[in-house]
Design an enzyme around this catalytic site. Sequence first.
Site, short mmCIF file in Angstrom:
data_model
loop_
_atom_site.label_atom_id
_atom_site.label_comp_id
_atom_site.label_asym_id
_atom_site.label_seq_id
_atom_site.Cartn_x
_atom_site.Cartn_y
_atom_site.Cartn_z
N LYS A 181 0.84 -1.20 0.00
CA LYS A 181 0.00 0.00 0.00
C LYS A 181 0.87 1.25 0.00
O LYS A 181 2.08 1.18 0.21
CB LYS A 181 -0.92 0.00 1.23
CG LYS A 181 -0.18 -0.03 2.56
CD LYS A 181 -1.14 -0.04 3.73
CE LYS A 181 -0.39 -0.02 5.06
NZ LYS A 181 -1.29 0.06 6.21
N TYR A 198 14.69 31.35 2.32
CA TYR A 198 13.55 32.20 2.65
C TYR A 198 13.56 32.61 4.12
O TYR A 198 14.10 31.92 4.98
CB TYR A 198 12.24 31.46 2.36
CG TYR A 198 11.92 31.29 0.90
CD1 TYR A 198 11.70 32.39 0.07
CD2 TYR A 198 11.81 30.02 0.35
CE1 TYR A 198 11.38 32.22 -1.27
CE2 TYR A 198 11.50 29.84 -0.99
CZ TYR A 198 11.28 30.94 -1.79
OH TYR A 198 10.97 30.77 -3.11
#
Length: 829
Positions: free
Chosen positions: A495, A724
């Site tokens: 999965k 940033y």
Amino acid sequence: MNHLPYSLSEISEIVRGTITGSADGDKVIRDILIDSRQLISVRECLFFALVSPRNDGHKFIGELYKKGLRIFVVSKPQATDEYPEASFIEVENTLTAMQALAAEHRQKFKIPVIGITGSNGKTIIKEWLFQLLSPDRVIIRSPKSYNSQIGVPLSVWQIDEQHQLAIFEAGISEPDEMDKLQQIIKPNIGLFTNIGQAHDENFIQGNQKVGEKLKLFTKVDTLVYCLDHAQIQNVIIRSEILHTIKPFTWSTKVPADLLITDTQKSGQSTVLKGIYKETEIEISIPFSDKASIENACHCWAMLLLLGYDNDVINERMHSLTPIAMRLELKEGINNCTIINDSYNSDVNALSIALDFLNQQNQHRQKTLVLSDILQSGRNEMDLYEQIAEMIAQKGVDKLIGIGPSISRQAGKFTIDKQFFATTDEFISQYPIATLSNQSILLKGARVFEFERISNLLQQKAHETVLEINLNHLISNLNYYRTKMDKDTRLMAMVKAFGYGSGSFEIANVLQFHHVDYLAVAYADEGIELRKAGITTPIMVMSPEENGFDAMIKHQLEPELFSFRILELLEETISRTALPKNKPVKVHLKLETGMHRLGFCEADVPELIKRIQANPMLRVQTVFSHLAASDRPEFDDFTHSQIALFEKLSTEVTEAFNYKVSRHILNSAGISRFKNAHYDMVRLGIGLYGVPATKEEHDKLQTVVTLKSTISQIKEVPVNESISYNRSGFTKRHSRIGVVPIGYADGLFRKLGNGKGVLYVNGQAAPIIGDVCMDMCMIDLTDVSADEGDSVVVFDAENPISQIAAAADTIPYEILTRISRRVKRVYFQE
């Protein structure tokens, strides 16, 4: 295929067996087989039904008989009336029998045999010796790293009358193994590479391991080794083996037959200077790393021992090529899958690569791009006749042949085919855009430069790559299988895009290795696997209301965890009008303490009634989920979960007149709660090499490696902000590297500003400033690095658990957050 024939009666005598069934002692055998999936031709082929803790070859006798195979070596009596045309040789141990046959085969040839062992470098040295010696003689060598108790006899069996030299490698993992390999290889010349820490856990001390490896050389004429490995030298001296064999030594420190006096590195090249027979000599190699230099010195010593002039040696050393130790699978253009195998271009390697091609079920069309097979020493017509038969047997749909030899033999091939004289001709003339929705295997000798074709065909992606080692995945699978009873089945979890590793790519491998069940979270994951050709049963753990029609269509098996889900499934069945003999297979989830999905204890009686009342439902398994199987401090709670599951699941299984399997254990539970294996276990994160126990730390192998590159390096003055928000500042004049991996690729923003580190050339480089969407910056001030160098996020040496801890999360989340835009490269050694 081996050309020297053996009769059935001869083999029976060699392996000390008894013939049962069809007793035609004159039946001829030229080839041996140990894996039913690798059958090329049933003609004159003998199958050894090997038995291991993880598998039993006897299970595949029926399948092989149906395909036409008629001769088998077995250790378990067979019902000969079921196989009226089959001949069986019954022995005590089929592996021992195969080893005895290979040892007898070796005795028939008087050619020189080089035997190589050591902890590292065996395969590379073997391949380099082949490159260096093949211009002068026809050589047989071990395919890839076939150096085990099984691989060595398979290698030696390939010796034929045309061969003038053999080079075989031998590896061991525990005491008393090398004696058997020595009897099979019987080397005249030995080469001991080095000694390391691999398999230390199986030996009392390092000296014992050296002594065990040394047994390969007890009857050689000459042993080549390096005096700088003190442990090897000490054991050799104490063993007194030099009383009966001659040493040929090399060293960088002390007097030796070949004394290395100087090592001069320049870029990617190295000049090695030495003294041999009081004469100064030198070679140049196109490598500069420590391991390659040592490997080259071993080869240099071997060629000097064999009498080669140093000018010849230097010329050939300068042309050494890297050895690709792995076969790679990548996403290609036009929805193709590209398999690139440039390891070597011989018949054995081609057979191995074709087996890997056949594991790929995501495309119906299989195309082989094959160059001339060089340095085989065989008649060209016979060689390509065998290759044509092999390609046809392996189910290849189309052949693209490149090279003058294969082009001359075009008539041997009966499948769809096209031929080109050179790689340049193929690239300029073939309509690449027409290659779509197929698996393409590239198998070419190095002089044909198939990397140019690979670059044309592979899907372009940025430089951040997730590498998935399929050998390690298989090793981990087999480790857990040794923990299970032989009748316990295994469900593998694929999965969440295979825990980030890829869905059908992983499922193909698991299906090839006979996993009993696959499990996915949602129906669309299962549908993707079915469309990719996966036929293994698939359980869907979180079925949704609008997905039942598709699940029924694609034969997916839903988990039922509530009466609502049961009702939705029943409604779908009623309007689908399924045949009465085709009930929907379902799995019942019980609540035992996780308090997530599942029927509670009070629900079980009603659940049983509802299932019994609907003949279109057939229960495959009943299961539950442990909340803390990896946490010893909660073992009392875990035992209470298992006890409740035992009670409730027994109620379910006794309510039906057919077998309903039970399972409750996940990866950690398999190792820690052996009394609760029931009929099946579920293997998840452990399959991908993430350990839950101390024992698993030592046994599991790393499957996934996430790495990128340095795009740019900048010199940044002190007290300048990086990235940033001006959250990170240089505290000194710094070298800052820009790496193309960011939070859109799965790198947590939380790892910025020094909380996380990446690794460059083995050194930790802290992330400085905020992590950006597509990139991050690392401090390289104390790290030796250049633009273009590799950057490791996590690998075997820097485990995923470290970066997970730095991000205050778990390895599951790290893996499953890796973006699909990160290129996945699957490789098999």
